[in-house]
Design a protein around this motif. Structure first.
Motif: not given
Lengths: 114, 113
Positions: B23-47
């Motif tokens: 994953c790459t990002y352009s906003d240097r102001g971003s301080q935290s980064f998240f990974w979520y897993r999402q199964y089809s038809g479900k909401s994202p789950e925080l990893i």
């Protein structure tokens, strides 16, 4: 407390009708966020509240959308005069400021506009 | 240009192998980064989330952050068929909008037995 709750899980409505969704955050979390996710895309920020104050609203959000959090607890998101392009999953998340622990989403409300 | 970019995949991974997501990002102001897993038809789950340069491990998952290169990755060790899902990367925590996350479109992972 079992987490963020959203109701209903699914909503099918006819174009032009109004719909309202509800989000119940984790009780000790005073920040609440709404996102929208369309097929094949990541969630897109819509708006957020700190307690009862709505602090930011996406500039992409049509004026047909309105959100409230009247007592700083649950929140509602209303869409007036729905359009087919509003079909999406609407997601809610809550957190305590200063801590990303538990930045989790509710189960979402799947809206289908026919 | 999207602020958070991910390869859409699908990324096909043999069972038991390591899945590597970028994953790459352009906003240097971003301080935290998240990974979520999402199964089809479900909401994202925080990893997991990461805010310091380097590695962060949680079970079979390792997140890596390189702020100079504006790059975040997720490694999934000993991949299982149940890991087949879409993985979403998100950046957040800018000074102006702490808590507001910018998501990538996700990478689909398929773990083959």
């Amino acid at each position: 407390d079992t987490g963020v709750s959203q109701d209903p899980r699914h909503k099918i409505t006819k174009r032009g009708q109004n719909v309202t969704f509800r989000c119940d955050p984790i009780s000790e979390h005073n920040r609440l966020y709404w996102y929208r996710q369309t097929l094949g895309q990541g969630p897109e920020f819509l708006t957020y509240f700190q307690n009862e104050a709505q602090l930011e609203k996406s500039r992409l959000l049509s004026d047909r959308f309105s959100a409230e959090r009247p007592k700083g607890s649950f929140s509602t998101l209303e869409i007036q005069r729905t359009e087919q392009g509003d079909s999406a999953m609407y997601l809610c998340a809550s957190i305590t400021p200063g801590s990303y622990d538990g930045y989790t989403f509710g189960s979402g409300t799947r809206l289908t506009v026919v | 240009q999207k602020e958070v970019e991910q390869n859409s995949g699908p990324l096909s991974v043999p069972e038991g192998a390591i899945a590597s997501l970028n994953c790459t990002y352009s906003d240097r102001g971003s301080q935290s980064f998240f990974w979520y897993r999402q199964y089809s038809g479900k909401s994202p789950e925080l990893i997991m989330f990461i805010y310091s340069n380097g590695d962060k491990e949680d079970g079979r998952f390792t997140a890596q952050l390189n702020k100079a290169s504006q790059y975040v990755s997720l490694l999934i060790r000993d991949s299982q068929p149940s890991d087949s899902a879409t993985y979403l990367c998100a950046g957040g925590g800018t000074t102006d909008s702490w808590g507001k996350l910018q998501f990538g479109a996700g990478t689909q992972v398929v773990v083959t037995p």
